[in-house]
Design a protein around this motif. Structure first.
Motif, PDB file in Angstrom:
ATOM      1  N   GLU A 245      35.707  27.653  35.488  1.00 13.44           N
ATOM      2  CA  GLU A 245      36.722  27.169  34.548  1.00 13.44           C
ATOM      3  C   GLU A 245      36.319  27.434  33.106  1.00 13.44           C
ATOM      4  N   SER A 304      34.451  32.513  31.979  1.00 14.75           N
ATOM      5  CA  SER A 304      35.626  31.751  32.413  1.00 14.75           C
ATOM      6  C   SER A 304      36.564  32.667  33.189  1.00 14.75           C
ATOM      7  N   TYR A 305      37.459  32.056  33.955  1.00 18.22           N
ATOM      8  CA  TYR A 305      38.415  32.847  34.722  1.00 18.22           C
ATOM      9  C   TYR A 305      39.200  33.793  33.815  1.00 18.22           C
ATOM     10  N   ASP A 306      39.651  33.283  32.684  1.00 19.61           N
ATOM     11  CA  ASP A 306      40.442  34.119  31.776  1.00 19.61           C
ATOM     12  C   ASP A 306      39.607  35.258  31.199  1.00 19.61           C
ATOM     13  N   ASP A 307      38.381  34.969  30.823  1.00 22.25           N
ATOM     14  CA  ASP A 307      37.536  36.012  30.240  1.00 22.25           C
ATOM     15  C   ASP A 307      37.197  37.089  31.254  1.00 22.25           C
ATOM     16  N   ALA A 309      38.951  37.917  33.869  1.00 27.64           N
ATOM     17  CA  ALA A 309      40.172  38.692  34.095  1.00 27.64           C
ATOM     18  C   ALA A 309      40.396  39.699  32.971  1.00 27.64           C
ATOM     19  N   ALA A 310      40.172  39.283  31.734  1.00 28.63           N
ATOM     20  CA  ALA A 310      40.363  40.186  30.587  1.00 28.63           C
ATOM     21  C   ALA A 310      39.354  41.336  30.617  1.00 28.63           C
ATOM     22  N   GLU A 340      41.573  32.309  41.742  1.00 25.66           N
ATOM     23  CA  GLU A 340      41.620  32.031  40.310  1.00 25.66           C
ATOM     24  C   GLU A 340      41.692  33.277  39.423  1.00 25.66           C
ATOM     25  N   VAL A 341      41.011  34.345  39.802  1.00 30.93           N
ATOM     26  CA  VAL A 341      40.895  35.498  38.913  1.00 30.93           C
ATOM     27  C   VAL A 341      41.936  36.569  39.208  1.00 30.93           C
ATOM     28  N   ARG A 344      45.271  36.012  37.664  1.00 26.56           N
ATOM     29  CA  ARG A 344      45.220  36.193  36.206  1.00 26.56           C
ATOM     30  C   ARG A 344      45.207  37.667  35.843  1.00 26.56           C
ATOM     31  N   ARG A 347      48.678  39.083  36.250  1.00 28.20           N
ATOM     32  CA  ARG A 347      49.593  38.670  35.170  1.00 28.20           C
ATOM     33  C   ARG A 347      49.353  39.467  33.897  1.00 28.20           C
ATOM     34  N   LEU A 348      48.132  39.952  33.715  1.00 26.31           N
ATOM     35  CA  LEU A 348      47.827  40.745  32.529  1.00 26.31           C
ATOM     36  C   LEU A 348      48.321  42.179  32.634  1.00 26.31           C
TER      37      LEU A 348
END
Length: 368
Positions: A245, A304-307, A309-310, A340-341, A344, A347-348
């Motif tokens: 997270e 983090s999951y968002d990082d 994924a990016a 989780e990943v 994301r 979606r990107l």
């Protein structure tokens, strides 16, 4: 950016845990049963590919279990329905005629989902103790170049005659040929100059060991610029993932595995002693602290999951199509990544791309 869909795969646990062998959360287990269940679970979770590395003896410690790659790949081909199955191969261990026949059989069992991963060997005892010998680095690649020339033609259903320094194949053809496409895919590993030349001439996908984005982009630019007589080369990356997270939670999980991996120092010393020092993978892996094999966390998929994924999207923009992933404990973290990943990452994507792997060639006449 690559125009090919983004794909995710997993490393089969052919010699147990990928990060640390003394982890109470993941006891050592390289059994067929575990690997079967792992790949079946990965397929259900939506992973696109699995890589079954080939060793006849455990490369870390000889008294530890080691899964056999090709018999396992054949069994997985029969048990699965969608996931791509990639079996690694060291050319000195199989005559090209025999290997090409095995590859075509597994391709047809899997209904067009099989691939080989050409690896020109780094673990000296595996060949030396078998009486095969362990030639120097560039000689192994010269042998591998001849070997894949024969294998590739036979997998295409051609009648092959080949005379070289190592092989004398005369008027040889294999039947049945590939029933689903032109031939199984060919992945090639290795980052030395002979490896780059080999993949440019004979590979479909180049597997790059985990390392920072800028280094990966440089490798892709070098090999992508080389002349080819076939379709443009595609690219894959090995990476160990630790996603949570928050960045702080991910860093704590990384430190835990790094500390556990330090307990494997005697095992790693044996591996280093048995490894050809000219192998670029081993040189690259010494640059930064990391966990995992084949570059591991050096690819930077810790955060983090968002990082995470990016970062995956950034690698995809640089040309990486397939991420061959490692986790620990594997089953739980593989499920976390899928939950989780991957959403994301999707979606990107703009526009979103469906996941597929069967793009090598059209099916043969009568099978379209």
């Amino acid at each position: 950016m690559t125009t090919h869909p983004l794909r995710f795969g997993i490393w089969a646990l052919v010699h147990g845990s990928r990060a640390a062998h003394q982890d109470p959360e993941e006891p050592y287990d390289a059994s067929w049963e575990r690997n079967r269940d792992l790949v079946l679970a990965a397929e259900q979770l939506g992973y696109d590919s699995t890589l079954v590395a080939q060793h006849t003896i455990n490369p870390h410690q000889e008294d530890l279990d080691q899964l056999e790659a090709w018999s396992s790949a054949a069994a997985l081909a029969a048990l699965t329905s969608r996931i791509e199955i990639i079996a690694a191969i060291k050319p000195y261990l199989y005559h090209p005629v025999v290997l090409a026949k095995m590859a075509l059989q597994i391709e047809n069992v899997s209904r067009g989902r099989f691939a080989i991963n050409l690896v020109n060997a780094w673990n000296r005892p595996e060949l030396d103790r078998a009486g095969i010998g362990f030639p120097e680095h560039d000689a192994r690649y010269a042998y591998g170049r001849e070997w894949i020339s024969v294998v590739s033609g036979l997998m295409r259903g051609e009648r092959v005659t080949y005379k070289g320094a190592h092989f004398d194949v005369r008027d040889y053809a294999l039947r049945p040929r590939d029933l689903y496409r032109q031939r199984p895919m060919i992945y090639v590993g290795g980052e030395s100059e002979p490896a780059r030349a080999l993949v440019a001439d004979h590979g479909d996908v180049w597997f790059i060991n985990g390392q920072p984005l800028d280094d990966v982009a440089g490798l892709i630019a070098d090999v992508a610029a080389r002349p080819r007589s076939s379709a443009p080369l595609r690219f894959g990356l090995s990476a160990f993932v630790i996603a949570r997270e928050t960045d702080e939670q991910a860093q704590a999980a990384y430190e835990r595995l790094l500390n556990l991996a330090a307990k494997d120092a005697p095992m790693k010393a044996i591996q280093k002693q048995n490894t050809d020092p000219q192998v670029v993978m081993m040189q690259t892996m010494q640059k930064t602290p990391r966990v995992g094999s084949n570059g591991g966390t050096a690819a930077g998929l810790v955060g983090s999951y968002d990082d995470v994924a990016a970062r995956i999207r950034a690698f995809h923009a640089a040309g990486i199509e397939l991420f061959m992933l490692q986790f620990q404990p594997f089953e739980a973290e593989m499920e976390r990544f899928a939950r989780e990943v991957i959403p994301r990452v999707r979606r990107l994507q703009s526009p979103p791309l469906a996941s597929t792997f069967g793009e090598l060639a059209e099916a043969p006449p009568g099978q379209r």
